[in-house]
Write an enzyme that holds these catalytic residues in place. Structure first.
Site: not given
Ligand code: NAD
Length: 546
Positions: A195, A222-223, A327, A427
């Protein structure tokens, strides 16, 4: 961004016609946004429409009864419903990609390059439209969303160099005998996206997969699939033939379908460790190539001789930008020696960041993606308190004016952290910076190397020898020296390490390794013997290359 036009994701085309695809009839629709008309506010959308899927260059309405509601993270108003595509729809996407492959493989590389030139130009024309979709669905600020598009656009631009990087090699290996290598596409390939970069990650995959001659099935998150849908429209306009790029939707079921479908030869995945390690294992067991970029915990080692002001600006931008949902977010500070005394100044500068809805012109960072994500991040902050760390700056409970229902967390700094604490082990993926103290560079290197992740790392120092020692000994895959987020441009490759990449990092996205991933080498050895016409004696020995 003053215009308050409200444009929903799709609208049924007037006189929408059915599409005959593999025996089923799907209703065709069109995207209602254009390069110049798209949402520019977080206002409630009156007529919410469902996100279509994309097969054979057409947007189609799913026949599913299962939808995933997508809310604006700044308001939690419903933006669209994302279908969980039915098995028949997923199968139709595979068949479309299979039908398209032989002809696309056989088009000349120059033709595919021309399509890529047009794709690049269309992305530039639709840059604001793509960014606005990201701001609305993902929550990042409009300026940051433009950067998301840019980083993907650069991969598409690099893919225009395909005639150069698709060249094979040739060598005369013996008298009258030569070996040539050819780079051939794999066939139908799939991409599964996260996402947090709704344009960049699809663009890590679409250009290189297709310019090398493969056909692609893309599953956006899907978000926030809106940017991928716009990219699908641009693929069609750029001249990709029907079936070369297809987009399907859904969550785990769709992923399992792609992993188990024998026609799919390779899977590209970017996302969390939980999903990625599963996808790598199941995809590989099914005989597919898999490239998978996973989670991270990126450290910065701060040395007392660094440029303090540059360090503070760098860390505040890299820890809290995009609400920490990158990330490569620099989420972990390793303060060497007396640099721990600088933390109150870091906190002061972090406090000055404006947390607001992404279309607001003053926003430095937006909300996090969902209320569940916010709750998880807050629980990690609470765990740090319970485990004895200090909350130097607490962003919990913050709400900007006018947006009381968003998923807000303001910049948060946790100090006196030790490696056994949950806030260090996991994380966080939110605007939270955790800070550990060490006495020497050696201790910093040892601490960072002991961490299971190895995506990015940075060192702040003015000493060349210190930086060089760090560079040699550090185990992270992407090292910044006075650079907080050292993501390589597409003439290099994205080189995560350790648990930040599945399969030991053998496959990496974009650049030459990206081309290797999407192609199969074939070598052909040829003998056109000058003596053939007259020789009457068989040659029984191996060639001596004389
Ligand atoms: P995610 O793993 O939840 O989702 C990624 C994709 O996998 C989605 O398309 C989702 O539908 C699918 N998925 C999720 N769980 C699944 C499961 N159990 N089985 C099958 N499919 C599943 O990741 P996310 O939350 O969307 O993205 C954030 C994560 O991605 C972070 O961990 C971040 O570090 C990572 N990320 C890594 C890179 C990189 O290059 N290393 C880049 C961007 C994001």
């Amino acid at each position: 961004m003053g215009d308050s036009s409200k444009v929903s994701a799709v609208s049924l085309a007037a006189g929408a016609r059915g599409l005959h695809a593999t025996g089923s009839r799907f209703q065709a629709v069109t995207l209602s946004t254009t390069a110049t008309s798209f949402p520019k506010t977080h206002d409630k959308i009156e007529n919410v429409e469902d996100t279509p899927f994309f097969i054979d260059n057409k947007f189609l309405k799913s026949a599913t009864t299962e939808y995933i509601d997508l809310h604006d993270p700044a308001t939690n108003y419903l933006v669209t419903r994302v279908p969980q595509n039915t098995d028949a729809e997923l199968k139709a996407a595979v068949e479309s990609a299979q039908r398209a492959f032989p002809a696309w493989r056989d088009t000349s590389i120059i033709h595919r390059q021309q399509v890529m030139f047009r794709f690049v130009s269309l992305i530039r024309e639709n840059w604001d439209r793509l960014a606005a979709s990201i701001t609305l669905e993902q929550g990042k600020t409009f300026a940051d969303a433009k950067g998301d598009v840019l980083r993907g656009l650069q991969v598409a631009e690099a893919a225009c160099g395909a005639p150069e990087f698709m060249k094979g090699e040739v060598l005369e290996v013996a008298k009258d005998m030569e070996t040539r290598s050819y780079r051939e596409p794999l066939g139908v390939v799939a991409a599964i996206c996260p996402f947090n970069f709704p344009a960049m990650i699809p663009l890590w995959c679409i250009p290189i997969a297709t310019v090398t001659g493969n056909t692609l099935i893309l599953k956006p998150s899907e978000r926030d699939p809106g940017a991928a849908m716009i990219l699908a429209e641009l693929c069609q306009k750029a001249g990709f033939p029907e079936g070369v790029v297809n987009v399907v939707h859904g969550a785990h079921r769709t992923v399992d379908f792609l992993l188990d479908e024998p026609a799919i030869k390779a899977i590209s995945f970017v996302g969390s460790n939980k999903a990625g390690e599963y996808i790598y294992t199941r995809g590989s067991a099914n005989g597919k190539r898999v490239q998978a970029n996973l989670g991270a915990k990126n450290h910065a080692a701060v040395l007392p001789d660094c440029n303090k002001n540059q360090f503070i600006n760098s860390i505040v931008g890299a820890a809290f930008g995009a609400a920490g949902q990158r990330c490569m977010a620099l989420s972990t500070l390793v303060m060497v020696g007396e640099t721990k005394e600088w933390l109150p100044e870091v906190a002061e500068r972090a406090k000055s960041l404006q947390v607001n809805a992404g279309f607001e012109p003053n926003a430095d960072l937006g909300p996090v993606i969902t209320p569940q994500s916010k709750a998880r991040i807050e629980s990690i902050i609470a765990s740090a308190e319970e485990e004895g760390a200090t909350i130097l700056l607490d962003g919990r409970g913050y709400k900007p004016n006018g947006y009381p229902n968003g998923n807000w967390i303001a910049p948060t700094i946790i100090t006196n952290v030790t490696p056994n604490m949950r806030c260090y082990r996991e994380e966080i993926f939110g605007p939270v910076l955790v800070c550990l103290n060490v006495s020497t560079l050696d201790e910093a290197i040892e601490l960072i190397n002991a961490n299971e992740y190895g995506n990015g790392v940075a060192i702040f120092t003015r000493s060349g020898p210190t930086a060089e020692t760090f560079r040699r000994r550090i185990e992270a895959g992407q090292v910044g020296i006075n650079v907080p987020i050292p993501v390589p441009l597409p003439m290099f490759s994205f080189t995560g390490n350790k648990r930040s990449v599945a399969g030991g990092g053998a496959n990496t996205f974009y650049g030459r390794p990206g081309v290797n991933f999407y192609t199969q080498l074939k070598t052909v050895t040829t003998l056109w013997s000058a003596a053939d016409a007259i020789s009457r004696k068989a040659d029984v020995a191996m060639p001596t290359h004389s």
